[in-house]
Design a protein around this motif. Structure first.
Motif, PDB file in Angstrom:
ATOM      1  N   TRP A 110      42.251  31.641  30.880  1.00  0.00           N
ATOM      2  CA  TRP A 110      43.924  31.211  31.009  1.00  0.00           C
ATOM      3  C   TRP A 110      44.109  30.206  29.823  1.00  0.00           C
ATOM      4  O   TRP A 110      43.229  29.492  29.484  1.00  0.00           O
ATOM      5  N   LYS A 111      45.367  30.085  29.461  1.00  0.00           N
ATOM      6  CA  LYS A 111      45.618  29.012  28.486  1.00  0.00           C
ATOM      7  C   LYS A 111      45.486  27.750  28.861  1.00  0.00           C
ATOM      8  O   LYS A 111      45.272  26.972  27.869  1.00  0.00           O
ATOM      9  N   ASN A 112      45.314  27.283  30.071  1.00  0.00           N
ATOM     10  CA  ASN A 112      44.917  25.943  30.532  1.00  0.00           C
ATOM     11  C   ASN A 112      43.598  25.630  30.731  1.00  0.00           C
ATOM     12  O   ASN A 112      43.106  24.568  31.137  1.00  0.00           O
ATOM     13  N   GLY A 113      42.543  26.658  30.122  1.00  0.00           N
ATOM     14  CA  GLY A 113      41.127  26.293  29.921  1.00  0.00           C
ATOM     15  C   GLY A 113      40.677  26.912  31.222  1.00  0.00           C
ATOM     16  O   GLY A 113      39.293  26.809  31.298  1.00  0.00           O
ATOM     17  N   ARG A 114      41.492  27.474  32.216  1.00  0.00           N
ATOM     18  CA  ARG A 114      40.523  28.200  33.534  1.00  0.00           C
ATOM     19  C   ARG A 114      39.958  29.561  33.268  1.00  0.00           C
ATOM     20  O   ARG A 114      40.635  30.198  32.550  1.00  0.00           O
ATOM     21  N   ALA A 115      38.710  29.757  33.723  1.00  0.00           N
ATOM     22  CA  ALA A 115      38.039  31.030  33.725  1.00  0.00           C
ATOM     23  C   ALA A 115      37.976  31.489  35.321  1.00  0.00           C
ATOM     24  O   ALA A 115      37.677  30.814  36.128  1.00  0.00           O
ATOM     25  N   THR A 116      38.364  32.917  35.283  1.00  0.00           N
ATOM     26  CA  THR A 116      38.317  33.374  36.641  1.00  0.00           C
ATOM     27  C   THR A 116      37.176  34.638  36.455  1.00  0.00           C
ATOM     28  O   THR A 116      37.442  35.305  35.673  1.00  0.00           O
ATOM     29  N   LEU A 117      36.491  34.956  37.481  1.00  0.00           N
ATOM     30  CA  LEU A 117      35.435  35.768  37.673  1.00  0.00           C
ATOM     31  C   LEU A 117      35.746  36.553  38.820  1.00  0.00           C
ATOM     32  O   LEU A 117      35.731  36.253  39.817  1.00  0.00           O
ATOM     33  N   ARG A 118      36.330  37.979  38.497  1.00  0.00           N
ATOM     34  CA  ARG A 118      36.178  38.683  39.913  1.00  0.00           C
ATOM     35  C   ARG A 118      35.442  39.786  39.986  1.00  0.00           C
ATOM     36  O   ARG A 118      34.618  40.473  39.048  1.00  0.00           O
ATOM     37  N   ASN A 119      34.848  39.689  41.405  1.00  0.00           N
ATOM     38  CA  ASN A 119      33.866  40.542  41.582  1.00  0.00           C
ATOM     39  C   ASN A 119      34.329  42.047  41.926  1.00  0.00           C
ATOM     40  O   ASN A 119      35.212  42.253  42.798  1.00  0.00           O
ATOM     41  N   ILE A 120      33.906  43.038  41.096  1.00  0.00           N
ATOM     42  CA  ILE A 120      34.689  44.628  41.251  1.00  0.00           C
ATOM     43  C   ILE A 120      34.462  45.025  42.670  1.00  0.00           C
ATOM     44  O   ILE A 120      35.493  45.684  43.417  1.00  0.00           O
ATOM     45  N   ALA A 121      33.211  44.985  43.399  1.00  0.00           N
ATOM     46  CA  ALA A 121      32.934  45.572  44.586  1.00  0.00           C
ATOM     47  C   ALA A 121      33.488  44.921  45.500  1.00  0.00           C
ATOM     48  O   ALA A 121      34.167  45.385  46.568  1.00  0.00           O
ATOM     49  N   SER A 122      33.520  43.659  45.629  1.00  0.00           N
ATOM     50  CA  SER A 122      34.017  42.792  46.878  1.00  0.00           C
ATOM     51  C   SER A 122      35.390  42.301  46.488  1.00  0.00           C
ATOM     52  O   SER A 122      36.242  41.962  47.686  1.00  0.00           O
ATOM     53  N   GLY A 123      35.793  42.196  45.531  1.00  0.00           N
ATOM     54  CA  GLY A 123      37.288  41.529  45.199  1.00  0.00           C
ATOM     55  C   GLY A 123      37.431  39.944  45.395  1.00  0.00           C
ATOM     56  O   GLY A 123      38.235  39.566  45.034  1.00  0.00           O
ATOM     57  N   THR A 124      36.249  39.418  45.532  1.00  0.00           N
ATOM     58  CA  THR A 124      36.268  37.948  45.561  1.00  0.00           C
ATOM     59  C   THR A 124      36.247  37.476  44.159  1.00  0.00           C
ATOM     60  O   THR A 124      36.114  38.109  43.082  1.00  0.00           O
ATOM     61  N   THR A 125      36.789  36.271  44.060  1.00  0.00           N
ATOM     62  CA  THR A 125      37.024  35.539  42.782  1.00  0.00           C
ATOM     63  C   THR A 125      36.467  34.086  42.878  1.00  0.00           C
ATOM     64  O   THR A 125      36.413  33.298  43.974  1.00  0.00           O
ATOM     65  N   ARG A 126      35.748  33.994  41.406  1.00  0.00           N
ATOM     66  CA  ARG A 126      35.397  32.258  41.340  1.00  0.00           C
ATOM     67  C   ARG A 126      35.955  32.030  40.272  1.00  0.00           C
ATOM     68  O   ARG A 126      36.579  32.729  39.246  1.00  0.00           O
ATOM     69  N   GLU A 127      36.162  30.521  40.037  1.00  0.00           N
ATOM     70  CA  GLU A 127      36.999  30.061  38.640  1.00  0.00           C
ATOM     71  C   GLU A 127      36.203  28.817  38.440  1.00  0.00           C
ATOM     72  O   GLU A 127      35.346  28.000  39.286  1.00  0.00           O
TER      73      GLU A 127
ATOM     74  N   PHE B  30      42.702  45.185  39.806  1.00  0.00           N
ATOM     75  CA  PHE B  30      42.892  43.787  39.215  1.00  0.00           C
ATOM     76  C   PHE B  30      43.863  43.863  38.196  1.00  0.00           C
ATOM     77  O   PHE B  30      43.621  44.296  37.143  1.00  0.00           O
ATOM     78  N   ASP B  31      45.025  42.927  38.386  1.00  0.00           N
ATOM     79  CA  ASP B  31      45.717  42.921  37.393  1.00  0.00           C
ATOM     80  C   ASP B  31      45.890  41.552  36.662  1.00  0.00           C
ATOM     81  O   ASP B  31      45.867  40.563  37.168  1.00  0.00           O
ATOM     82  N   PHE B  32      45.847  41.696  35.105  1.00  0.00           N
ATOM     83  CA  PHE B  32      45.660  40.432  34.442  1.00  0.00           C
ATOM     84  C   PHE B  32      46.886  40.183  33.348  1.00  0.00           C
ATOM     85  O   PHE B  32      46.445  39.758  32.443  1.00  0.00           O
ATOM     86  N   SER B  33      47.853  41.047  34.089  1.00  0.00           N
ATOM     87  CA  SER B  33      48.934  40.651  33.050  1.00  0.00           C
ATOM     88  C   SER B  33      49.873  39.597  33.034  1.00  0.00           C
ATOM     89  O   SER B  33      50.881  39.380  32.445  1.00  0.00           O
ATOM     90  N   ASP B  34      49.333  38.388  33.783  1.00  0.00           N
ATOM     91  CA  ASP B  34      49.995  37.200  33.970  1.00  0.00           C
ATOM     92  C   ASP B  34      50.091  36.465  32.651  1.00  0.00           C
ATOM     93  O   ASP B  34      49.249  36.508  31.891  1.00  0.00           O
ATOM     94  N   ALA B  35      51.347  36.073  32.136  1.00  0.00           N
ATOM     95  CA  ALA B  35      51.486  35.274  30.966  1.00  0.00           C
ATOM     96  C   ALA B  35      50.773  34.177  30.545  1.00  0.00           C
ATOM     97  O   ALA B  35      50.385  33.902  29.464  1.00  0.00           O
ATOM     98  N   GLY B  36      50.099  33.570  31.797  1.00  0.00           N
ATOM     99  CA  GLY B  36      49.069  32.532  31.392  1.00  0.00           C
ATOM    100  C   GLY B  36      47.721  32.948  30.950  1.00  0.00           C
ATOM    101  O   GLY B  36      47.010  32.142  30.677  1.00  0.00           O
ATOM    102  N   ILE B  37      47.456  34.075  31.163  1.00  0.00           N
ATOM    103  CA  ILE B  37      46.011  34.669  30.536  1.00  0.00           C
ATOM    104  C   ILE B  37      46.181  35.013  29.166  1.00  0.00           C
ATOM    105  O   ILE B  37      46.992  35.843  28.683  1.00  0.00           O
ATOM    106  N   THR B  38      44.953  34.287  28.542  1.00  0.00           N
ATOM    107  CA  THR B  38      44.953  34.844  27.094  1.00  0.00           C
ATOM    108  C   THR B  38      44.402  36.095  26.892  1.00  0.00           C
ATOM    109  O   THR B  38      44.542  36.781  25.751  1.00  0.00           O
ATOM    110  N   MET B  39      43.385  36.447  27.576  1.00  0.00           N
ATOM    111  CA  MET B  39      42.442  37.653  27.624  1.00  0.00           C
ATOM    112  C   MET B  39      41.668  37.865  28.613  1.00  0.00           C
ATOM    113  O   MET B  39      41.289  36.960  29.455  1.00  0.00           O
ATOM    114  N   SER B  40      41.255  39.208  28.973  1.00  0.00           N
ATOM    115  CA  SER B  40      40.397  39.723  29.993  1.00  0.00           C
ATOM    116  C   SER B  40      39.613  40.860  29.598  1.00  0.00           C
ATOM    117  O   SER B  40      39.896  41.356  28.546  1.00  0.00           O
ATOM    118  N   GLY B  41      38.660  41.012  30.225  1.00  0.00           N
ATOM    119  CA  GLY B  41      37.439  42.230  30.138  1.00  0.00           C
ATOM    120  C   GLY B  41      36.631  42.190  31.157  1.00  0.00           C
ATOM    121  O   GLY B  41      36.182  41.590  31.838  1.00  0.00           O
TER     122      GLY B  41
END
Length: 241
Positions: free
Chosen positions: A104-121, A81-92
């Motif tokens: 993200w800087k625009n107020g969006r939050a994304t959640l990545r499932n480590i096992a499946s790779g799926t994303t919620r936001e 999972f790559d979180f190096s996008d300039a629009g991301i303020t922080m990740s963990g």
């Protein structure tokens, strides 16, 4: 477990209990240690970015920009999972290692499932910085702490986001009050947090008397567990609750 190589803090067990996941001695490495022979194996030179975990699917670790799921036997990278996008303020990584979360800087939050790779936001525009996050047991809800500022001053908020609707705030602290997420109770009805008031920087005798609280997810006032210690941290829950 005697080992020929220096190791640092223990991080967890392998699913079969035969090996121990450990940090290197303050050098950013992630190692495994055979509990019988003491033989060590380098997993990665991860650097800071969240506590590594040994999941059934493999070992997950990361730094501030990348999170990796790696096969524990072959060392093969399963998912990245790559979180190096300039629009991301922080990740963990989450407290249980099951998810990674980014703000993200625009107020969006994304959640990545480590096992499946799926994303919620979802959107949480008032939050400018993330704290800890962790998935609920046997449900899709995630709890997290977020930090922000308004006309009154700084605040920290404990929130729960499900797959439907906006995140719900279940606890807020202001000013010098600190809130750190510990995890969910086994029934998924409460969150455990530590709370304390930060001493002023120029205090002659700074203290950090910290209390463990239980916060109802459905709403209502938080309840003190009565457990108070100086700088209480690293709380874990027994499997029986």
């Amino acid at each position: 477990v005697p080992s020929a190589q220096k190791v640092g803090r223990p991080l967890g067990w392998s699913p079969d209990g035969r090996r121990i996941l450990a940090a290197g001695p303050n050098d950013g490495r992630v190692l495994t240690v055979d509990r019988v022979t003491g033989e060590t194996q380098l997993v990665a030179k991860a650097g800071p970015g969240g506590r590594p975990h040994w999941l059934p699917e493999g070992i997950v670790f990361g730094n501030q920009k990348v999170v990796v799921l790696q096969d524990a036997v072959s060392g093969r990278q399963i998912r990245r999972f790559d979180f190096s996008d300039a629009g991301i303020t922080m990740s963990g990584l989450g407290l249980d290692g099951r998810t990674a979360m980014a703000l993200w800087k625009n107020g969006r939050a994304t959640l990545r499932n480590i096992a499946s790779g799926t994303t919620r936001e979802w959107y949480d525009p008032g939050v400018t910085r993330l704290g800890q996050h962790v998935m609920a047991p046997h449900q899709s809800a995630v709890a997290y702490t977020g930090f922000g500022k308004d006309s009154i001053g700084d605040w920290v908020s404990l929130k729960v986001a499900s797959e439907i609707g906006d995140p719900r705030e279940v606890l807020r602290g202001r000013g010098a009050e600190r809130i750190v997420l510990v995890g969910w109770t086994r029934d998924g009805l409460h969150l455990l947090v530590t709370r304390w008031t930060q001493s002023p920087p120029d205090s002659a005798a700074p203290t950090r008397s910290t209390t463990l609280w239980r916060v109802p997810v459905s709403g209502g006032a938080p309840i003190s567990t009565g457990i108070t210690m100086e700088a209480l941290r690293d709380v874990s829950l027994h499997p029986d609750g």
